[in-house]
Design an enzyme around this catalytic site. Structure first.
Site, PDB file in Angstrom:
ATOM      1  N   GLU A  88       0.818  -1.208   0.000  1.00  0.00           N
ATOM      2  CA  GLU A  88       0.000   0.000   0.000  1.00  0.00           C
ATOM      3  C   GLU A  88       0.853   1.259   0.000  1.00  0.00           C
ATOM      4  OE1 GLU A  88      -3.731  -1.865   2.521  1.00  0.00           O
ATOM      5  OE2 GLU A  88      -2.256  -0.663   3.566  1.00  0.00           O
ATOM      6  N   CYS A 101       3.427   8.403   1.206  1.00  0.00           N
ATOM      7  CA  CYS A 101       4.060   7.453   2.112  1.00  0.00           C
ATOM      8  C   CYS A 101       4.193   6.127   1.354  1.00  0.00           C
ATOM      9  CB  CYS A 101       3.176   7.303   3.356  1.00  0.00           C
ATOM     10  SG  CYS A 101       3.852   6.192   4.596  1.00  0.00           S
ATOM     11  N   CYS A 115       2.035  -2.668  16.052  1.00  0.00           N
ATOM     12  CA  CYS A 115       1.894  -2.317  14.638  1.00  0.00           C
ATOM     13  C   CYS A 115       1.261  -3.436  13.831  1.00  0.00           C
ATOM     14  CB  CYS A 115       3.270  -1.977  14.059  1.00  0.00           C
ATOM     15  SG  CYS A 115       3.243  -1.534  12.316  1.00  0.00           S
TER      16      CYS A 115
HETATM   17  N1  SAH Z   1       9.817   0.446   9.947  1.00  0.00           N
HETATM   18  C1  SAH Z   1       9.888   1.854  10.000  1.00  0.00           C
HETATM   19  C2  SAH Z   1       8.848   2.556   9.142  1.00  0.00           C
HETATM   20  C3  SAH Z   1       7.418   2.095   9.186  1.00  0.00           C
HETATM   21  S1  SAH Z   1       6.374   2.484  10.554  1.00  0.00           S
HETATM   22  C4  SAH Z   1       9.830   2.343  11.418  1.00  0.00           C
HETATM   23  O1  SAH Z   1       9.643   1.517  12.311  1.00  0.00           O
HETATM   24  O2  SAH Z   1      10.041   3.530  11.668  1.00  0.00           O
HETATM   25  C5  SAH Z   1       6.094   4.207  10.559  1.00  0.00           C
HETATM   26  C6  SAH Z   1       5.779   4.748  11.944  1.00  0.00           C
HETATM   27  O3  SAH Z   1       4.450   4.401  12.370  1.00  0.00           O
HETATM   28  C7  SAH Z   1       6.695   4.218  13.034  1.00  0.00           C
HETATM   29  O4  SAH Z   1       7.049   5.219  13.917  1.00  0.00           O
HETATM   30  C8  SAH Z   1       5.801   3.212  13.714  1.00  0.00           C
HETATM   31  O5  SAH Z   1       6.264   2.889  14.980  1.00  0.00           O
HETATM   32  C9  SAH Z   1       4.483   3.936  13.710  1.00  0.00           C
HETATM   33  N2  SAH Z   1       3.326   3.088  13.989  1.00  0.00           N
HETATM   34  C10 SAH Z   1       3.215   1.756  13.849  1.00  0.00           C
HETATM   35  N3  SAH Z   1       1.994   1.339  14.200  1.00  0.00           N
HETATM   36  C11 SAH Z   1       1.302   2.426  14.583  1.00  0.00           C
HETATM   37  C12 SAH Z   1      -0.046   2.632  15.016  1.00  0.00           C
HETATM   38  N4  SAH Z   1      -0.913   1.629  15.101  1.00  0.00           N
HETATM   39  N5  SAH Z   1      -0.415   3.903  15.296  1.00  0.00           N
HETATM   40  C13 SAH Z   1       0.445   4.937  15.146  1.00  0.00           C
HETATM   41  N6  SAH Z   1       1.702   4.794  14.717  1.00  0.00           N
HETATM   42  C14 SAH Z   1       2.134   3.552  14.446  1.00  0.00           C
END
Ligand code: SAH
Length: 346
Positions: A88, A101, A115
């Site tokens: 996505e 993104c 996540c």
């Molecule tokens: N793997 C990378 C990029 C992808 S996640 C990383 O970990 O940074 C992008 C951002 O979204 C990260 O900060 C992650 O921790 C956050 N994130 C993941 N799940 C989330 C959720 N359910 N609500 C809000 N932010 C979330």
């Protein structure tokens, strides 16, 4: 046949010379492929023979857009790759411009407990043409000019860094997408060698680090990667990155109710950051079914914010776009086909 979207400018020059064509043709091919009004190769002022040879060697294959879910602030795109895997991308519509993104892997192996993407094992890295193809398709479908890129979709970008860097190089090409280094942000869960590799690379873009806890004990419970790269190492890498490039680092911190949101956590977070050129980006947690986590109440977030401010720590709150269509952070999973407003469109 190779997709043209997989070639960097330099790579295309090399491929052209191997075909017996002038490498300088890249200067007219790249704008035709990536310019605002990209019209494809047929319209190029080249001899028929050359056009035929290009068509024999390069396809325009890009991920197939199988659904778009639209909302006022964000559009989510579901793409099917040539092997049937899906990923996505999200087009975020800000007042100051549009940001896309992008996903970097099919699934993710980091296993962060809160996540959604982490529930899918990483099946593979995306290729350069699949990375570039997401942007090409989002621009084509939306008709929007893209001002910035967040490398923050599904996957851990530092685990696919070579392809991500080629992708960034293509996105920066001036007669194409023309996106500046400072308008591209890469987010990592804290893979220390990856941070240094990005720092030494040709494209040291803005760095965001997903912190989510101010000490190893708690962080390990949320993010297993902490066992491999403890906070002290991550923070040293962040300091080095910021120092070397004279750049402000973003530290992402998702607010989990009763887990990492106490004033004490905020105090510890300020101490951890010290005088570093960084700011904390507080993120409202987007609830993921069955994760057991929920978002901190607004007053708690504000109190956390105030403690950081009191200590002189820079802090912002991320506006969550795309909540209503499950396109907000951590909700990207590319699992099921979207149920609403699906708009199949090749
Ligand atoms: N793997 C990378 C990029 C992808 S996640 C990383 O970990 O940074 C992008 C951002 O979204 C990260 O900060 C992650 O921790 C956050 N994130 C993941 N799940 C989330 C959720 N359910 N609500 C809000 N932010 C979330």
């Amino acid at each position: 046949m190779n997709s043209i979207y997989g070639f960097t400018y330099e790579g295309l020059k090399a491929a052209l010379s191997q075909m017996g064509e002038k490498p300088s043709r890249a200067d007219i091919i790249f704008p035709a492929v990536y310019g605002d009004m990209a019209e494809g190769l047929e319209s190029l002022p080249l001899k028929r023979e050359t056009l035929d040879r290009l068509a024999e060697n390069f396809s325009f294959e890009a991920p197939e857009c199988v659904a778009v879910q639209q909302s006022e602030t964000a559009d989510k795109y579901l793409f099917r790759l040539s092997d049937g895997c899906t990923v996505e991308s999200v087009l975020m519509k800000h007042e100051f411009g549009n940001n896309v993104c992008v996903s970097t892997q099919v699934g993710c192996n980091m296993g962060c407990k809160f996540c959604m993407s982490g529930r899918l094992k990483c099946r593979r890295n995306l290729t350069v043409s699949e990375l570039v193809g997401q942007l090409v398709q989002v621009r084509r479908h939306s008709g929007c000019r893209i001002g910035g890129i967040s490398v923050m979709g599904i996957g851990e970008p530092t685990e696919n860094l070579a392809n991500v860097l080629d992708f960034i190089g293509i996105m920066m090409y001036q007669k194409g997408f023309d996106i500046g280094l400072k308008h591209i942000t890469l987010s990592t869960c804290g893979i220390v060698p990856g941070i240094y590799a990005l720092m030494e690379s040709a494209y040291p873009v803005n760095l965001a680090i997903s912190l989510h806890a101010p000490e190893d004990g708690l962080r390990e419970k949320l993010m297993p990667v902490t066992r491999k790269y403890p906070l002290a190492q991550v923070m040293r890498a962040a300091r080095d990155y910021s120092g070397r490039l004279n750049r402000r680092i973003t530290l992402e911190y998702v607010m989990l109710d009763g887990v990492n949101d106490s004033d004490e956590c905020a105090e510890k977070l300020s101490a951890l950051i010290g005088g570093m050129n960084a700011y904390v980006n507080l993120i409202r947690y987007n609830e993921v079914e069955g994760s057991g986590f929920s978002c901190s109440p607004h007053e708690r977030i504000m109190s956390f914010y105030d403690v950081l401010k009191k200590h002189g720590t820079g802090v912002t709150m991320r506006r969550s776009l795309g909540d209503s269509i499950d396109a907000a952070c951590g909700q990207l999973s590319a699992g099921a086909e979207p149920t609403r407003e699906g708009k199949p469109n090749g």
